[in-house]
Motif scaffolding. Structure first.
Motif, PDB file in Angstrom:
ATOM      1  N   GLY A  56       0.851  -1.131   0.070  1.00 45.26           N
ATOM      2  CA  GLY A  56      -0.084  -0.564   0.174  1.00 45.26           C
ATOM      3  C   GLY A  56       0.912   1.098   0.289  1.00 45.26           C
ATOM      4  N   CYS A  57       1.667   1.011   0.279  1.00 49.06           N
ATOM      5  CA  CYS A  57       3.078   1.925   1.286  1.00 49.06           C
ATOM      6  C   CYS A  57       3.801   1.857  -0.612  1.00 49.06           C
ATOM      7  CB  CYS A  57       3.398   2.387   2.137  1.00 49.06           C
ATOM      8  SG  CYS A  57       2.426   2.675   3.142  1.00 49.06           S
ATOM      9  N   HIS A  58       4.576   1.117  -0.544  1.00 47.11           N
ATOM     10  CA  HIS A  58       5.982   0.576  -1.779  1.00 47.11           C
ATOM     11  C   HIS A  58       5.619   0.080  -2.119  1.00 47.11           C
ATOM     12  CE1 HIS A  58       8.633   0.903   2.555  1.00 47.11           C
ATOM     13  NE2 HIS A  58       7.495   0.543   3.819  1.00 47.11           N
ATOM     14  N   MET A  59       4.413  -0.056  -2.997  1.00 52.28           N
ATOM     15  CA  MET A  59       3.827  -0.204  -4.301  1.00 52.28           C
ATOM     16  C   MET A  59       4.145  -1.356  -4.653  1.00 52.28           C
ATOM     17  SD  MET A  59       2.447   2.536  -5.247  1.00 52.28           S
ATOM     18  CE  MET A  59       2.700   3.150  -3.498  1.00 52.28           C
ATOM     19  N   SER A  60       3.755  -2.357  -5.293  1.00 52.12           N
ATOM     20  CA  SER A  60       3.262  -4.110  -5.850  1.00 52.12           C
ATOM     21  C   SER A  60       5.090  -3.940  -5.947  1.00 52.12           C
ATOM     22  CB  SER A  60       2.094  -4.215  -6.713  1.00 52.12           C
ATOM     23  OG  SER A  60       2.281  -3.327  -8.112  1.00 52.12           O
ATOM     24  N   GLU A  61       5.354  -2.952  -7.154  1.00 55.15           N
ATOM     25  CA  GLU A  61       7.027  -3.873  -7.458  1.00 55.15           C
ATOM     26  C   GLU A  61       7.952  -2.971  -6.606  1.00 55.15           C
ATOM     27  OE1 GLU A  61       7.244  -2.471 -11.934  1.00 55.15           O
ATOM     28  OE2 GLU A  61       5.645  -3.622 -12.144  1.00 55.15           O
ATOM     29  N   GLY A  62       7.850  -2.865  -5.171  1.00 51.34           N
ATOM     30  CA  GLY A  62       8.898  -2.166  -3.982  1.00 51.34           C
ATOM     31  C   GLY A  62       9.293  -1.340  -4.710  1.00 51.34           C
ATOM     32  N   ARG A  63       8.805  -0.227  -6.040  1.00 56.30           N
ATOM     33  CA  ARG A  63       9.198   1.011  -6.317  1.00 56.30           C
ATOM     34  C   ARG A  63       9.569   2.525  -5.216  1.00 56.30           C
ATOM     35  NH1 ARG A  63       9.849   0.274 -12.641  1.00 56.30           N
ATOM     36  NH2 ARG A  63       9.612  -1.636 -12.386  1.00 56.30           N
ATOM     37  N   GLY A  64       8.434   2.453  -4.447  1.00 54.47           N
ATOM     38  CA  GLY A  64       8.311   3.164  -3.786  1.00 54.47           C
ATOM     39  C   GLY A  64       7.358   4.582  -3.741  1.00 54.47           C
ATOM     40  N   ALA A  65       7.636   5.219  -3.012  1.00 61.64           N
ATOM     41  CA  ALA A  65       6.193   6.755  -3.929  1.00 61.64           C
ATOM     42  C   ALA A  65       6.867   7.937  -3.532  1.00 61.64           C
ATOM     43  CB  ALA A  65       5.143   6.365  -3.411  1.00 61.64           C
ATOM     44  N   VAL A  66       6.423   8.804  -4.012  1.00 67.05           N
ATOM     45  CA  VAL A  66       6.743  10.518  -3.128  1.00 67.05           C
ATOM     46  C   VAL A  66       5.850  10.942  -3.560  1.00 67.05           C
ATOM     47  CG1 VAL A  66       8.216  12.859  -3.480  1.00 67.05           C
ATOM     48  CG2 VAL A  66       9.134   9.816  -3.217  1.00 67.05           C
ATOM     49  N   GLY A  67       4.650  11.712  -2.277  1.00 74.19           N
ATOM     50  CA  GLY A  67       3.922  12.357  -2.564  1.00 74.19           C
ATOM     51  C   GLY A  67       3.319  12.504  -1.381  1.00 74.19           C
ATOM     52  N   ALA A  68       2.637  11.702  -1.339  1.00 77.55           N
ATOM     53  CA  ALA A  68       1.648  12.056   0.525  1.00 77.55           C
ATOM     54  C   ALA A  68       2.611  12.009   1.435  1.00 77.55           C
ATOM     55  CB  ALA A  68       0.633  11.742   0.376  1.00 77.55           C
ATOM     56  N   GLY A  69       3.313  11.219   1.207  1.00 78.18           N
ATOM     57  CA  GLY A  69       4.816  10.750   1.779  1.00 78.18           C
ATOM     58  C   GLY A  69       6.090  10.408   1.230  1.00 78.18           C
ATOM     59  N   LEU A  74      12.062  -0.441  -2.075  1.00 84.03           N
ATOM     60  CA  LEU A  74      11.977  -1.324  -1.436  1.00 84.03           C
ATOM     61  C   LEU A  74      13.072  -2.646  -2.680  1.00 84.03           C
ATOM     62  CD1 LEU A  74       9.870  -2.481   0.765  1.00 84.03           C
ATOM     63  CD2 LEU A  74      11.493  -1.387   1.815  1.00 84.03           C
ATOM     64  N   ALA A  75      12.612  -2.342  -3.979  1.00 86.28           N
ATOM     65  CA  ALA A  75      13.200  -2.616  -5.130  1.00 86.28           C
ATOM     66  C   ALA A  75      14.705  -2.539  -5.812  1.00 86.28           C
ATOM     67  CB  ALA A  75      12.284  -2.439  -6.736  1.00 86.28           C
ATOM     68  N   GLY A  76      15.385  -3.744  -5.370  1.00 85.90           N
ATOM     69  CA  GLY A  76      16.882  -3.316  -5.246  1.00 85.90           C
ATOM     70  C   GLY A  76      17.477  -2.573  -4.553  1.00 85.90           C
ATOM     71  N   ASN A  77      17.063  -2.716  -3.235  1.00 85.57           N
ATOM     72  CA  ASN A  77      17.716  -1.358  -2.118  1.00 85.57           C
ATOM     73  C   ASN A  77      18.681  -2.495  -1.395  1.00 85.57           C
ATOM     74  OD1 ASN A  77      17.821  -0.233   0.549  1.00 85.57           O
ATOM     75  ND2 ASN A  77      16.240   0.484   0.503  1.00 85.57           N
ATOM     76  N   PRO A  78      20.536  -1.602  -1.264  1.00 83.84           N
ATOM     77  CA  PRO A  78      21.112  -2.613  -1.136  1.00 83.84           C
ATOM     78  C   PRO A  78      20.972  -2.757   0.623  1.00 83.84           C
ATOM     79  CG  PRO A  78      21.456  -0.249  -1.981  1.00 83.84           C
ATOM     80  CD  PRO A  78      20.596  -0.309  -1.958  1.00 83.84           C
ATOM     81  N   LYS A  79      20.303  -1.140   1.330  1.00 86.57           N
ATOM     82  CA  LYS A  79      19.636  -2.200   2.729  1.00 86.57           C
ATOM     83  C   LYS A  79      19.351  -3.470   3.127  1.00 86.57           C
ATOM     84  CE  LYS A  79      19.685   2.662   3.706  1.00 86.57           C
ATOM     85  NZ  LYS A  79      18.442   3.831   4.575  1.00 86.57           N
ATOM     86  N   ALA A  80      18.536  -4.037   1.756  1.00 84.94           N
ATOM     87  CA  ALA A  80      18.082  -5.285   2.685  1.00 84.94           C
ATOM     88  C   ALA A  80      19.492  -6.477   2.112  1.00 84.94           C
ATOM     89  CB  ALA A  80      17.088  -5.959   0.577  1.00 84.94           C
ATOM     90  N   ALA A  81      20.528  -6.527   2.160  1.00 77.73           N
ATOM     91  CA  ALA A  81      21.577  -6.552   2.437  1.00 77.73           C
ATOM     92  C   ALA A  81      21.517  -7.312   3.894  1.00 77.73           C
ATOM     93  CB  ALA A  81      22.730  -6.029   1.872  1.00 77.73           C
ATOM     94  N   SER A  82      20.913  -6.320   4.863  1.00 77.46           N
ATOM     95  CA  SER A  82      21.188  -6.884   6.282  1.00 77.46           C
ATOM     96  C   SER A  82      19.647  -7.100   7.026  1.00 77.46           C
ATOM     97  CB  SER A  82      21.313  -5.260   6.804  1.00 77.46           C
ATOM     98  OG  SER A  82      21.155  -5.775   8.650  1.00 77.46           O
ATOM     99  N   ALA A  83      19.561  -8.785   7.067  1.00 76.16           N
ATOM    100  CA  ALA A  83      17.773  -9.418   7.148  1.00 76.16           C
ATOM    101  C   ALA A  83      18.023  -8.040   8.113  1.00 76.16           C
ATOM    102  CB  ALA A  83      18.043 -10.434   7.631  1.00 76.16           C
ATOM    103  N   PRO A  84      18.838  -8.414   8.797  1.00 78.51           N
ATOM    104  CA  PRO A  84      18.069  -7.532  10.938  1.00 78.51           C
ATOM    105  C   PRO A  84      17.915  -6.269  11.088  1.00 78.51           C
ATOM    106  CG  PRO A  84      19.932  -8.760  10.965  1.00 78.51           C
ATOM    107  CD  PRO A  84      20.137  -8.645   9.581  1.00 78.51           C
ATOM    108  N   TYR A  85      18.216  -5.296   9.480  1.00 81.24           N
ATOM    109  CA  TYR A  85      17.985  -4.307   8.950  1.00 81.24           C
ATOM    110  C   TYR A  85      16.847  -4.221   9.014  1.00 81.24           C
ATOM    111  CZ  TYR A  85      16.883   0.576   6.672  1.00 81.24           C
ATOM    112  OH  TYR A  85      16.977   1.470   7.255  1.00 81.24           O
ATOM    113  N   LEU A  86      16.281  -5.032   7.758  1.00 80.02           N
ATOM    114  CA  LEU A  86      14.379  -5.436   7.669  1.00 80.02           C
ATOM    115  C   LEU A  86      13.470  -5.200   8.680  1.00 80.02           C
ATOM    116  CD1 LEU A  86      14.975  -6.672   4.189  1.00 80.02           C
ATOM    117  CD2 LEU A  86      14.354  -3.915   4.748  1.00 80.02           C
ATOM    118  N   ALA A  87      14.363  -6.254   9.995  1.00 79.56           N
ATOM    119  CA  ALA A  87      13.193  -7.050  10.830  1.00 79.56           C
ATOM    120  C   ALA A  87      13.085  -6.166  11.572  1.00 79.56           C
ATOM    121  CB  ALA A  87      14.311  -8.433  11.322  1.00 79.56           C
TER     122      ALA A  87
END
Length: 155
Positions: A56-69, A74-87
């Motif tokens: 609902g916020c990060h969009m169906s393909e994980g591309r994120g959004a800018v506008g009302a927020g 999340l798609a191709g995000n280097p921070k996803a390398a850290s599972a603890p960071y996401l958790a």
């Protein structure tokens, strides 16, 4: 002048409600598939959790959004390398993202939805292996539990 501002506000509220007036009431069964009465997310599969809670916020393909927020991609995000960071982000929230690791409402106007350790692990593993991310080392529910408050409190 105050009357004019008041009327403008009422008009804006009325116009905002117009699209909803012609819509059917939400299907209670569909709503119950997302969260139970106590706020617990019902989905157990990482993809289903993403689709029901995150996209609902990060969009169906994980591309994120800018506008009302500002919702980071999340798609191709280097921070996803850290599972603890996401958790930890899912458990505790980050910036304006709500925390999904607590069964106690922290929201002002809406009830809090929350996930258990297995659900957090499932959605983290989904995010890390999909949406253009290729991090295959999984995080377990036990790993997520260790990231919660050391006292075990689900706040």
């Amino acid at each position: 002048m105050k009357t004019r501002i008041f009327r403008s506000c009422l008009l804006a509220l009325g116009l905002a409600a117009l699209p909803a007036m012609g819509q059917d009431a939400p299907d209670p069964e569909a709503l119950s598939q997302r969260a139970s009465m106590d706020g617990r997310i019902q989905a157990r599969d990482g993809k289903a959790i993403y689709e029901q809670v995150c996209q609902g916020c990060h969009m169906s393909e994980g591309r994120g959004a800018v506008g009302a927020g500002n919702y980071p991609a999340l798609a191709g995000n280097p921070k996803a390398a850290s599972a603890p960071y996401l958790a930890v982000t899912i458990l505790k929230g980050r910036r304006n993202m709500p925390a999904f690791g607590s069964d106690r409402s922290q929201e002002l106007f809406v009830g809090q939805s929350w996930m258990d350790d297995e659900q957090v692990a499932a959605v983290v593993n989904y995010l890390r292996t999909n949406l253009g991310n290729r991090y295959t080392d999984p995080i377990s529910a036990a790993d997520v539990a260790a990231l919660r408050d050391p006292t075990g409190d689900r706040r």
